[in-house]
Design an enzyme around this catalytic site. Structure first.
Site, short mmCIF file in Angstrom:
data_model
loop_
_atom_site.label_atom_id
_atom_site.label_comp_id
_atom_site.label_asym_id
_atom_site.label_seq_id
_atom_site.Cartn_x
_atom_site.Cartn_y
_atom_site.Cartn_z
N CYS A 11 0.81 -1.21 0.00
CA CYS A 11 0.00 0.00 0.00
C CYS A 11 0.84 1.26 0.00
O CYS A 11 2.06 1.22 -0.08
CB CYS A 11 -0.90 0.09 1.24
SG CYS A 11 -1.56 -1.44 1.83
N ASP A 359 13.05 -5.86 -14.63
CA ASP A 359 13.54 -5.68 -13.27
C ASP A 359 13.55 -6.96 -12.45
O ASP A 359 14.33 -7.07 -11.50
CB ASP A 359 12.74 -4.60 -12.54
CG ASP A 359 11.29 -4.59 -12.92
OD1 ASP A 359 10.62 -5.60 -12.68
OD2 ASP A 359 10.83 -3.59 -13.49
N CYS A 395 9.02 -13.78 0.56
CA CYS A 395 9.05 -12.54 1.33
C CYS A 395 7.89 -12.56 2.32
O CYS A 395 6.76 -12.87 1.95
CB CYS A 395 8.92 -11.31 0.43
SG CYS A 395 8.84 -9.75 1.36
N CYS A 449 14.85 -12.29 0.26
CA CYS A 449 14.32 -13.05 -0.87
C CYS A 449 15.42 -13.49 -1.83
O CYS A 449 15.21 -14.38 -2.66
CB CYS A 449 13.24 -12.26 -1.61
SG CYS A 449 13.81 -10.65 -2.23
#
Length: 470
Positions: A11, A359, A395, A449
């Site tokens: 968020c 990415d 994660c 991660c």
């Protein structure tokens, strides 16, 4: 976009408090949320303090879809907070939209960015104490912990301290109390960004998840909110209390993907990091090609850096349907939604050898779909270069890839991933290269991660999952 479209970040928060009772901050909050829309597209909400009472409006959809001119007029007030959401915990229903109001004394509204890893334990504890949950959002756990402390006689600041001592995970939160106080607080690791600025024309302090939110409303950046701190904004003054100390663990994805390219996170501008990542990729594995092509949108800067360093010209490779929803919103068949949004420019790429820059690769579904589209468009060779190292572990701090099974790189070699995606060659950024591009000390970044090494307070809540490093 390749597989970063599969990434879900929780968020964004935005808060404004003017020292002028005549100020109307609702349009300011709207503008700030619009600038932070990339962080969450499921729902949006604003709470203001109007005539001594909290007033909240929220809805499902984009900021511009939720708030009409008339709705904003109805929220006219000098103090308010706002939120855009993408769920990493809790369903995508209106009841989970934020801010959430809590019927305590004082009454308050709360919104946050992050994920609480001990949510289940805290929820069970609160339910044993008689608290009834109305949502499936971890935001409610934060608010009820604060409410519990208030019920037992704490003031608001000490109630938040109580909550912070119980919470494990990532959170950057803003709270609006019916007494006119705005409080911003952040976990000790600083997983998610939060900054403070000042808007001179409104005589207002502003909290924002990113500096791009401050820029959108013409507010001047003051500082990043320190991890582990409580920041109390009342009567035109900000006071700070340091609650918890820890090594920092800023999420590396903020620079790789999540934050806007014009934002500055922890003093490091996102544009420069992405440019350096592109340059480093060009250095790692020189290869002959006709064009460098970026997968829209977050890879464009890295592609420019790659092109600049390698001398290979950059080419626009895709027609983009900007009216299609971002594919990470869609829970099924991401390949279909990638095709809906992107269409290779056959006239530019037919018969060419291209270096495709993106990415990250999470699940590989979207990557495979895009490579297939490029091959069908007549591209001779596709050499995929990724600015993020292989994602090998889940994660638990606010990015929604919570299982090993979802990660294409877990348990597989680069060559195995290459074959699954269907590219002619594949190269990832190295961890050392990523750290160097960001420019912060390695021990101030969360790389869990990439390495399977989690911050100490997170480890007890990883359940029975065993991290296998590859």
């Amino acid at each position: 976009m390749t597989d970063s479209t599969n990434l879900k970040e929780s968020c964004a928060v935005f808060a404004v408090s003017s020292n002028s009772d005549k100020a109307d901050v609702a349009p300011v909050i709207f503008s700030g949320l619009l600038a932070l829309q990339h962080r969450g597209q499921e729902s949006a909400g604003i709470t203001v303090l109007k005539n001594g009472k909290l007033s909240t409006f929220k809805g499902l959809g984009l900021v511009i879809e939720v708030f009409s001119h008339n709705i904003l007029k109805g929220l006219s007030a000098p103090i308010g907070i706002g939120h855009v959401r993408y769920s990493t915990y809790g369903s995508s229903d209106l009841i989970n939209a934020q801010p959430i109001e809590f019927e305590s004394k004082p009454k308050f509204a709360l919104c946050f960015n992050g994920t609480i890893v001990n949510y289940e334990e805290l929820r069970a504890e609160l339910e044993r104490d008689g608290y009834v949950f109305k949502t499936t959002s971890d935001s409610e756990v934060i608010g009820l912990l604060i409410s519990k402390a208030l019920k037992h006689g704490s003031d608001l600041t000490n109630a938040i301290i109580y909550g912070m001592e119980k919470l494990k995970g990532a959170y950057s939160a803003v709270l609006l109390s019916e007494d006119g106080t705005i409080i911003a607080f952040r976990d000790a690791y600083g997983f998610r960004p939060l900054c403070l600025g000042y808007l001179k024309d409104f005589e207002a302090y502003v909290f924002s998840s990113e500096t791009s939110g401050l820029d959108a409303v013409d507010a001047t950046f003051i500082e990043d909110v320190p991890p582990g701190s409580i920041n109390v904004l009342k009567s035109g003054e900000v006071t700070r209390l340091k609650v918890r100390s820890s090594r920092h663990a800023h999420c590396m994805f903020e620079w790789v993907y999540f934050s806007r390219q014009d934002s500055i996170v922890e003093g490091v501008d996102v544009f420069s990091v992405r440019w350096r990542l592109g340059e480093k990729l060009a250095e790692l594995n020189p290869i002959e090609a006709d064009y460098v092509v970026a997968v829209p949108e977050t890879s464009r800067i890295a592609a420019l850096g790659f092109s600049s360093k390698s001398g290979i010209p950059i080419m626009e490779g895709f027609g983009v349907n900007r009216y299609a929803l971002r594919t990470f919103i869609m829970p099924k068949d991401r390949g279909y939604f990638a095709r809906l949004k992107l269409n290779p420019l056959r006239q530019a790429l037919n018969g060419k050898r291209i270096i495709l820059i993106d990415d990250s690769i999470v699940r590989g579904t979207t990557s495979k779909a895009i490579v297939s589209m490029l091959k069908k468009a007549g591209v001779k060779e596709v050499h995929l270069r990724i600015t993020c190292p292989p994602l090998i572990a889940p994660c638990y701090m606010g990015v929604d890839f919570p299982t090993f099974e979802e990660l294409i790189a877990h348990g597989r070699s680069v060559e195995e991933v290459r074959k699954l995606i269907g590219v002619d060659s594949l190269m990832y950024m190295t961890i050392d290269g990523l750290v160097k591009a960001i420019g912060l000390p390695r021990d101030e970044l969360c790389l869990a991660c990439l390495t399977g090494e989690y911050p100490d307070e997170i480890r007890p809540f990883l359940g029975k999952k065993v991290v296998v490093k590859k």
